[in-house]
Design a protein around this motif. Structure first.
Motif, PDB file in Angstrom:
ATOM      1  N   PRO A 158      30.420  45.376  39.737  1.00 37.00           N
ATOM      2  CA  PRO A 158      31.020  46.340  38.804  1.00 37.00           C
ATOM      3  C   PRO A 158      31.889  47.381  39.510  1.00 37.00           C
ATOM      4  CG  PRO A 158      28.729  45.964  38.233  1.00 37.00           C
ATOM      5  CD  PRO A 158      28.947  45.307  39.565  1.00 37.00           C
ATOM      6  N   GLY A 159      31.399  47.916  40.612  1.00 34.65           N
ATOM      7  CA  GLY A 159      32.178  48.920  41.332  1.00 34.65           C
ATOM      8  C   GLY A 159      33.427  48.339  41.964  1.00 34.65           C
ATOM      9  N   LEU A 160      33.313  47.131  42.517  1.00 36.62           N
ATOM     10  CA  LEU A 160      34.490  46.492  43.114  1.00 36.62           C
ATOM     11  C   LEU A 160      35.549  46.247  42.053  1.00 36.62           C
ATOM     12  CD1 LEU A 160      35.814  45.155  45.602  1.00 36.62           C
ATOM     13  CD2 LEU A 160      34.745  43.005  44.876  1.00 36.62           C
ATOM     14  N   GLY A 161      35.134  45.715  40.909  1.00 38.53           N
ATOM     15  CA  GLY A 161      36.093  45.467  39.839  1.00 38.53           C
ATOM     16  C   GLY A 161      36.727  46.746  39.316  1.00 38.53           C
ATOM     17  N   ASP A 162      35.942  47.815  39.228  1.00 38.22           N
ATOM     18  CA  ASP A 162      36.510  49.099  38.795  1.00 38.22           C
ATOM     19  C   ASP A 162      37.593  49.555  39.765  1.00 38.22           C
ATOM     20  OD1 ASP A 162      34.887  49.224  36.569  1.00 38.22           O
ATOM     21  OD2 ASP A 162      33.440  50.620  37.461  1.00 38.22           O
ATOM     22  N   GLY A 163      37.349  49.343  41.060  1.00 38.38           N
ATOM     23  CA  GLY A 163      38.356  49.719  42.054  1.00 38.38           C
ATOM     24  C   GLY A 163      39.618  48.910  41.911  1.00 38.38           C
ATOM     25  N   MET A 164      39.476  47.621  41.634  1.00 38.39           N
ATOM     26  CA  MET A 164      40.653  46.775  41.434  1.00 38.39           C
ATOM     27  C   MET A 164      41.393  47.175  40.152  1.00 38.39           C
ATOM     28  SD  MET A 164      40.757  44.938  44.096  1.00 38.39           S
ATOM     29  CE  MET A 164      39.830  46.111  45.094  1.00 38.39           C
ATOM     30  N   ALA A 165      40.637  47.496  39.107  1.00 33.98           N
ATOM     31  CA  ALA A 165      41.271  47.934  37.861  1.00 33.98           C
ATOM     32  C   ALA A 165      42.066  49.217  38.067  1.00 33.98           C
ATOM     33  CB  ALA A 165      40.213  48.126  36.771  1.00 33.98           C
ATOM     34  N   ALA A 166      41.539  50.119  38.909  1.00 35.43           N
ATOM     35  CA  ALA A 166      42.273  51.356  39.216  1.00 35.43           C
ATOM     36  C   ALA A 166      43.584  51.039  39.918  1.00 35.43           C
ATOM     37  CB  ALA A 166      41.407  52.276  40.076  1.00 35.43           C
ATOM     38  N   GLY A 167      43.595  49.978  40.719  1.00 36.08           N
ATOM     39  CA  GLY A 167      44.815  49.594  41.417  1.00 36.08           C
ATOM     40  C   GLY A 167      45.932  49.151  40.502  1.00 36.08           C
ATOM     41  N   LEU A 168      45.598  48.771  39.276  1.00 36.13           N
ATOM     42  CA  LEU A 168      46.621  48.333  38.329  1.00 36.13           C
ATOM     43  C   LEU A 168      47.547  49.466  37.902  1.00 36.13           C
ATOM     44  CD1 LEU A 168      44.404  46.120  35.977  1.00 36.13           C
ATOM     45  CD2 LEU A 168      45.935  45.329  37.792  1.00 36.13           C
ATOM     46  N   THR A 169      47.133  50.700  38.091  1.00 33.78           N
ATOM     47  CA  THR A 169      47.931  51.838  37.630  1.00 33.78           C
ATOM     48  C   THR A 169      48.725  52.501  38.750  1.00 33.78           C
ATOM     49  OG1 THR A 169      46.123  53.419  37.966  1.00 33.78           O
ATOM     50  CG2 THR A 169      46.224  52.297  35.840  1.00 33.78           C
ATOM     51  N   VAL A 170      48.555  52.040  39.979  1.00 29.49           N
ATOM     52  CA  VAL A 170      49.241  52.676  41.112  1.00 29.49           C
ATOM     53  C   VAL A 170      50.747  52.427  41.005  1.00 29.49           C
ATOM     54  CG1 VAL A 170      49.511  52.680  43.613  1.00 29.49           C
ATOM     55  CG2 VAL A 170      47.226  52.476  42.618  1.00 29.49           C
ATOM     56  N   GLY A 171      51.505  53.480  40.775  1.00 29.55           N
ATOM     57  CA  GLY A 171      52.960  53.350  40.677  1.00 29.55           C
ATOM     58  C   GLY A 171      53.443  52.646  39.430  1.00 29.55           C
ATOM     59  N   VAL A 194      33.278  43.711  30.954  1.00 26.69           N
ATOM     60  CA  VAL A 194      34.289  42.657  30.877  1.00 26.69           C
ATOM     61  C   VAL A 194      35.369  43.037  29.863  1.00 26.69           C
ATOM     62  CG1 VAL A 194      34.698  40.230  30.289  1.00 26.69           C
ATOM     63  CG2 VAL A 194      32.632  40.884  31.551  1.00 26.69           C
ATOM     64  N   PHE A 195      34.969  43.581  28.711  1.00 26.51           N
ATOM     65  CA  PHE A 195      35.950  44.010  27.712  1.00 26.51           C
ATOM     66  C   PHE A 195      36.839  45.126  28.266  1.00 26.51           C
ATOM     67  CE2 PHE A 195      32.691  42.718  24.290  1.00 26.51           C
ATOM     68  CZ  PHE A 195      33.191  41.424  24.268  1.00 26.51           C
ATOM     69  N   GLU A 196      36.242  46.052  28.997  1.00 20.10           N
ATOM     70  CA  GLU A 196      37.020  47.148  29.578  1.00 20.10           C
ATOM     71  C   GLU A 196      38.061  46.610  30.555  1.00 20.10           C
ATOM     72  OE1 GLU A 196      36.482  50.989  32.556  1.00 20.10           O
ATOM     73  OE2 GLU A 196      34.709  50.034  31.698  1.00 20.10           O
ATOM     74  N   TRP A 197      37.635  45.714  31.428  1.00 20.81           N
ATOM     75  CA  TRP A 197      38.587  45.152  32.382  1.00 20.81           C
ATOM     76  C   TRP A 197      39.673  44.344  31.671  1.00 20.81           C
ATOM     77  CZ3 TRP A 197      34.749  42.972  36.629  1.00 20.81           C
ATOM     78  CH2 TRP A 197      34.141  44.058  37.274  1.00 20.81           C
ATOM     79  N   GLY A 198      39.275  43.633  30.611  1.00 26.41           N
ATOM     80  CA  GLY A 198      40.271  42.902  29.840  1.00 26.41           C
ATOM     81  C   GLY A 198      41.309  43.832  29.233  1.00 26.41           C
ATOM     82  N   ASP A 199      40.861  44.957  28.699  1.00 30.56           N
ATOM     83  CA  ASP A 199      41.787  45.936  28.133  1.00 30.56           C
ATOM     84  C   ASP A 199      42.729  46.478  29.206  1.00 30.56           C
ATOM     85  OD1 ASP A 199      40.739  45.691  25.598  1.00 30.56           O
ATOM     86  OD2 ASP A 199      39.446  47.452  25.752  1.00 30.56           O
ATOM     87  N   ARG A 200      42.200  46.724  30.391  1.00 30.08           N
ATOM     88  CA  ARG A 200      43.017  47.302  31.452  1.00 30.08           C
ATOM     89  C   ARG A 200      44.029  46.290  31.990  1.00 30.08           C
ATOM     90  NH1 ARG A 200      39.424  51.480  34.986  1.00 30.08           N
ATOM     91  NH2 ARG A 200      41.540  52.030  35.650  1.00 30.08           N
TER      92      ARG A 200
END
Length: 285
Positions: free
Chosen positions: A63-76, A113-119
């Motif tokens: 969960p924490g690793l995926g959250d970190g990757m999801a945060a990377g989607l917004t960089v720049g 999973v739904f949260e990551w899908g939304d992101r």
């Protein structure tokens, strides 16, 4: 970055080293995902993360690793032509690996999973850097990587008809986005492959699929365009997608059950958007 250090890890089959904490290694790999150096990004960071996820190294930390990757989607996010695209694009791939692990092992709660899908969907529709191969820096390929992530989302047991229908709409919205550049590096093939993953779930009816194809077909006809803009630039992505999906539906070894009816819809769409090339030539005098 200690390039020699990671080369040694690669040479040993990506066994997790014992001389550093996994958390520190992960922070370094995450930073390398955004590197403009393809050897660090494609050759080291992504293979290491993907391999360790697949081997279950991160199962307790997923969960924490995926959250970190999801945060990377917004960089720049919103930038075009800058190196920030690498972090976003390869974060999508790494997040997809987390989802694939959950598809296999059922580690995550459905709300995560739904949260990551939304992101993923939000990033995919807001991404403005559509470059494929960047000379000297390798693959950016955000549109292809986003399609790959959606294809893995489509395999999630947490996703049912409503969620899969949303994924179809996200793919169509991305293809038909006004002002988008022509996708010339195989992206439409990857979008079609993601569509195939959705279709293989066999939970979306033709009542939904046929209007969805018709919507794309309406945007794929260069002969209905007017004005000074190049009609092929405006319709090329939709047209290429229809051809890719038709090819994959026709030749795939594991086709979805809807294949016969959907092929008929695609044939009609391709006929209506390529009609000048399908009539017999006029007889010469």
């Amino acid at each position: 970055m200690a390039t020699g250090y990671w080369q040694e890890i690669l040479s040993k089959g990506l066994a997790v080293p014992s001389d550093r904490h996994l958390e520190d290694l992960t922070v370094e790999l995450t930073s390398m995902l955004g590197s403009p150096d393809p050897e660090q990004r494609d050759g080291t960071a992504y293979p290491a993360l993907a391999t360790w996820i697949e081997r279950g190294i991160y199962d307790d930390l997923l969960p924490g690793l995926g959250d970190g990757m999801a945060a990377g989607l917004t960089v720049g996010l919103g930038e075009r032509g800058t190196d920030s695209v690498f972090r976003r694009s390869f974060s999508a791939l790494a997040l997809a690996e987390c989802l694939a692990r959950d598809n296999e092992r059922n580690i995550l709660p459905s709300d995560r999973v739904f949260e990551w899908g939304d992101r993923i969907a939000s990033w995919y529709l807001r991404e403005r850097d559509t470059r494929g191969y960047v000379p000297g820096k390798g693959w950016a390929h955000a549109i292809a990587h986003g399609a790959d992530a959606i294809g893995i989302l489509a395999q999630s047991p947490h996703f049912a008809t409503n969620e899969l229908t949303v994924l179809l709409d996200v793919l169509a919205d991305r293809l038909l986005m006004p002002g988008s550049d022509l996708l010339l590096a195989g992206e439409t093939d990857r979008v079609a492959a993601a569509t195939m993953q959705i279709l293989r779930r066999n939970v979306i009816s033709l009542k939904i699929l046929e209007p969805w194809v018709a919507r794309i077909a309406q945007a794929a006809n260069p002969f209905n365009s007017s004005g000074e803009d190049d009609p092929y630039a405006l319709t090329g992505n939709a047209q290429a997608f229809l051809r890719s999906l038709h090819l994959q539906l026709t030749l795939a070894g594991d086709p979805p059950p809807t294949r016969p009816d959907l092929i008929l819809s695609l044939v009609d769409a391709l006929k209506s958007t390529n009609f000048p090339f399908l009539s017999l030539p006029a007889a010469s005098a």
